[in-house]
Design a protein around this motif. Structure first.
Motif, PDB file in Angstrom:
ATOM      1  N   HIS A 185     -32.663 -25.152  29.575  1.00 28.33           N
ATOM      2  CA  HIS A 185     -32.844 -26.592  29.375  1.00 28.33           C
ATOM      3  C   HIS A 185     -34.307 -27.024  29.468  1.00 28.33           C
ATOM      4  CE1 HIS A 185     -32.531 -25.855  33.652  1.00 28.33           C
ATOM      5  NE2 HIS A 185     -32.962 -27.065  33.927  1.00 28.33           N
ATOM      6  N   VAL A 232     -24.807 -21.160  26.499  1.00 26.02           N
ATOM      7  CA  VAL A 232     -24.511 -22.385  25.750  1.00 26.02           C
ATOM      8  C   VAL A 232     -23.805 -23.392  26.655  1.00 26.02           C
ATOM      9  CG1 VAL A 232     -23.097 -23.364  23.898  1.00 26.02           C
ATOM     10  CG2 VAL A 232     -24.456 -21.296  23.476  1.00 26.02           C
ATOM     11  N   TYR A 233     -22.847 -22.910  27.430  1.00 23.20           N
ATOM     12  CA  TYR A 233     -22.104 -23.771  28.355  1.00 23.20           C
ATOM     13  C   TYR A 233     -23.049 -24.470  29.330  1.00 23.20           C
ATOM     14  CZ  TYR A 233     -19.185 -24.871  32.437  1.00 23.20           C
ATOM     15  OH  TYR A 233     -18.590 -25.492  33.506  1.00 23.20           O
ATOM     16  N   ALA A 290     -26.219 -31.108  22.679  1.00 27.46           N
ATOM     17  CA  ALA A 290     -25.098 -30.974  21.752  1.00 27.46           C
ATOM     18  C   ALA A 290     -24.824 -29.496  21.506  1.00 27.46           C
ATOM     19  CB  ALA A 290     -25.428 -31.672  20.433  1.00 27.46           C
ATOM     20  N   LYS A 291     -23.607 -29.189  21.077  1.00 30.48           N
ATOM     21  CA  LYS A 291     -23.221 -27.789  20.929  1.00 30.48           C
ATOM     22  C   LYS A 291     -24.135 -27.029  19.982  1.00 30.48           C
ATOM     23  CE  LYS A 291     -19.333 -24.688  20.069  1.00 30.48           C
ATOM     24  NZ  LYS A 291     -17.893 -24.571  19.731  1.00 30.48           N
ATOM     25  N   SER A 292     -24.515 -27.630  18.873  1.00 26.76           N
ATOM     26  CA  SER A 292     -25.373 -26.929  17.912  1.00 26.76           C
ATOM     27  C   SER A 292     -26.752 -26.664  18.496  1.00 26.76           C
ATOM     28  CB  SER A 292     -25.492 -27.744  16.617  1.00 26.76           C
ATOM     29  OG  SER A 292     -26.034 -29.034  16.882  1.00 26.76           O
ATOM     30  N   ASP A 293     -27.318 -27.661  19.179  1.00 32.22           N
ATOM     31  CA  ASP A 293     -28.623 -27.481  19.811  1.00 32.22           C
ATOM     32  C   ASP A 293     -28.543 -26.455  20.930  1.00 32.22           C
ATOM     33  OD1 ASP A 293     -29.736 -29.349  18.146  1.00 32.22           O
ATOM     34  OD2 ASP A 293     -29.629 -30.994  19.600  1.00 32.22           O
ATOM     35  N   ALA A 294     -27.492 -26.533  21.727  1.00 29.51           N
ATOM     36  CA  ALA A 294     -27.311 -25.595  22.835  1.00 29.51           C
ATOM     37  C   ALA A 294     -27.203 -24.165  22.321  1.00 29.51           C
ATOM     38  CB  ALA A 294     -26.068 -25.960  23.641  1.00 29.51           C
ATOM     39  N   THR A 295     -26.456 -23.975  21.233  1.00 26.49           N
ATOM     40  CA  THR A 295     -26.288 -22.632  20.657  1.00 26.49           C
ATOM     41  C   THR A 295     -27.601 -22.116  20.109  1.00 26.49           C
ATOM     42  OG1 THR A 295     -23.987 -23.139  20.086  1.00 26.49           O
ATOM     43  CG2 THR A 295     -25.013 -21.276  18.957  1.00 26.49           C
ATOM     44  N   GLU A 296     -28.348 -22.987  19.449  1.00 23.63           N
ATOM     45  CA  GLU A 296     -29.623 -22.576  18.864  1.00 23.63           C
ATOM     46  C   GLU A 296     -30.621 -22.164  19.937  1.00 23.63           C
ATOM     47  OE1 GLU A 296     -33.220 -24.427  16.069  1.00 23.63           O
ATOM     48  OE2 GLU A 296     -31.297 -25.480  16.264  1.00 23.63           O
ATOM     49  N   GLU A 335     -21.948 -17.442  25.193  1.00 24.84           N
ATOM     50  CA  GLU A 335     -21.027 -18.510  25.590  1.00 24.84           C
ATOM     51  C   GLU A 335     -21.453 -19.110  26.930  1.00 24.84           C
ATOM     52  OE1 GLU A 335     -16.196 -18.940  26.358  1.00 24.84           O
ATOM     53  OE2 GLU A 335     -17.164 -16.966  26.409  1.00 24.84           O
ATOM     54  N   ARG A 352     -25.113 -27.147  27.624  1.00 21.11           N
ATOM     55  CA  ARG A 352     -24.332 -28.345  27.351  1.00 21.11           C
ATOM     56  C   ARG A 352     -24.143 -29.184  28.622  1.00 21.11           C
ATOM     57  NH1 ARG A 352     -19.485 -28.425  23.386  1.00 21.11           N
ATOM     58  NH2 ARG A 352     -20.372 -30.535  23.279  1.00 21.11           N
TER      59      ARG A 352
END
Length: 297
Positions: free
Chosen positions: A149, A96-97, A105-111, A93, A100
């Motif tokens: 990033h 990912v935060y 995007a959330k999906s890219d960040a999670t991946e 979490e 972002r």
């Protein structure tokens, strides 16, 4: 990804105390640059000026010859020596935060966060809270926060602090992979053996001034003495009587010695060959620890 980071004439004072005095060095893309110095030497202050956290009194910080802007610094990654993650957040979490915040995007960040944490050996701890991790694993998570990033420039303050040897190898591999992708990486560490193994380039700072800077090989060559190791099938005690030779360590067929010239070294080798089978005859290069002690003395 590319971008050469350059510091030219950076100065910083607090009242009458000069902290940085004309700092000049470069961090090249695709290379790992080790930044070493004792406590209070000026490493963290230099890093904070690069990042814009502190303002320099003089000098410039440029990226590819252009003054670094706030927009450029969004492409930087930074890992401070003190941990700055939210202890109550879960590991995944948290990363990912941060991804972002950099616009993913959330999906890219999670991946990308999942892949990076797995690469760093935290794949089984994704749902654990930061505060439940060991100090070494918190350090790995902090490194993930700095690079999630894909920064163009990466600044790491003591990234290997608190890591066991296996974790050091894991983190070193991750940093080497980012350098191979073109990132310019500057990292400080008190663990000179790790710096020596990992760095392509080296900067040594003491009392706010740069005492040595260059590639690892250049610095070793600059500070090398005419010291050799000889290993032979025959006893090498005869070395003690040779003109121009100072034996530093000797045991049976093995010796470590200084010579007064390259010609003396060749003469020793020629004599050694006539006395027995020579298995090793090689110049000895100084360790980073030896160079460090020499330049800050």
């Amino acid at each position: 990804m590319q971008g050469q980071l350059s510091l030219d004439g950076i100065t910083k004072s607090y009242g009458s105390r000069t902290v940085l005095d004309g700092i000049r060095f470069e961090v090249a893309p695709g290379r790992l640059t080790g930044f070493v110095g004792g406590n209070g030497a000026g490493k963290t202050t230099t890093m904070r000026i690069i990042l814009g956290v502190l303002a320099a009194d003089g000098g410039t910080v440029t990226l590819d010859g252009t003054a670094v802007t706030a927009s450029d610094r969004r492409l930087f990654g930074y890992m401070p020596e003190e941990r700055g993650l939210y202890p109550k957040m879960k590991v995944l979490e948290q990363i990912v935060y941060l991804a972002r915040l950099h616009g993913f995007a959330k999906s890219d960040a999670t991946e990308r966060a999942t892949a990076l944490l797995t690469e760093l050996g935290l794949g089984e701890r994704l749902e654990d809270k930061i505060e439940s991790l060991s100090l070494g694993n918190q350090q790995r998570a902090q490194i993930a926060a700095a690079i999630v990033h894909d920064p163009e420039v990466l600044i790491l303050d003591e990234p290997f602090s608190g890591l066991d040897p296996i974790a050091v190898d894991v983190v070193a591999g991750v940093l080497q992979a980012r350098a191979a992708q073109g990132a310019a990486i500057l990292f400080s560490s008190h663990q000179l053996d790790v710096v020596e193994r990992l760095c392509d380039d080296l900067i040594i700072i003491a009392d706010g001034t740069i005492r040595a800077a260059g590639s690892r090989e250049q610095l070793r060559a600059q500070h090398s003495t005419l010291q050799y190791e000889l290993q032979s099938s025959a006893d090498v005690g005869w070395l003690r009587t040779q003109p121009g030779v100072t034996v530093l360590d000797f045991e049976g067929g093995s010796a470590l010695f200084d010579v007064d010239s390259p010609d003396t070294a060749q003469r020793v080798l020629q004599q050694a060959v006539t006395r027995g089978a020579v298995t090793t005859f090689a110049p000895q290069h100084p360790s980073l620890a030896q160079i460090f002690k020499e330049v800050i003395a």
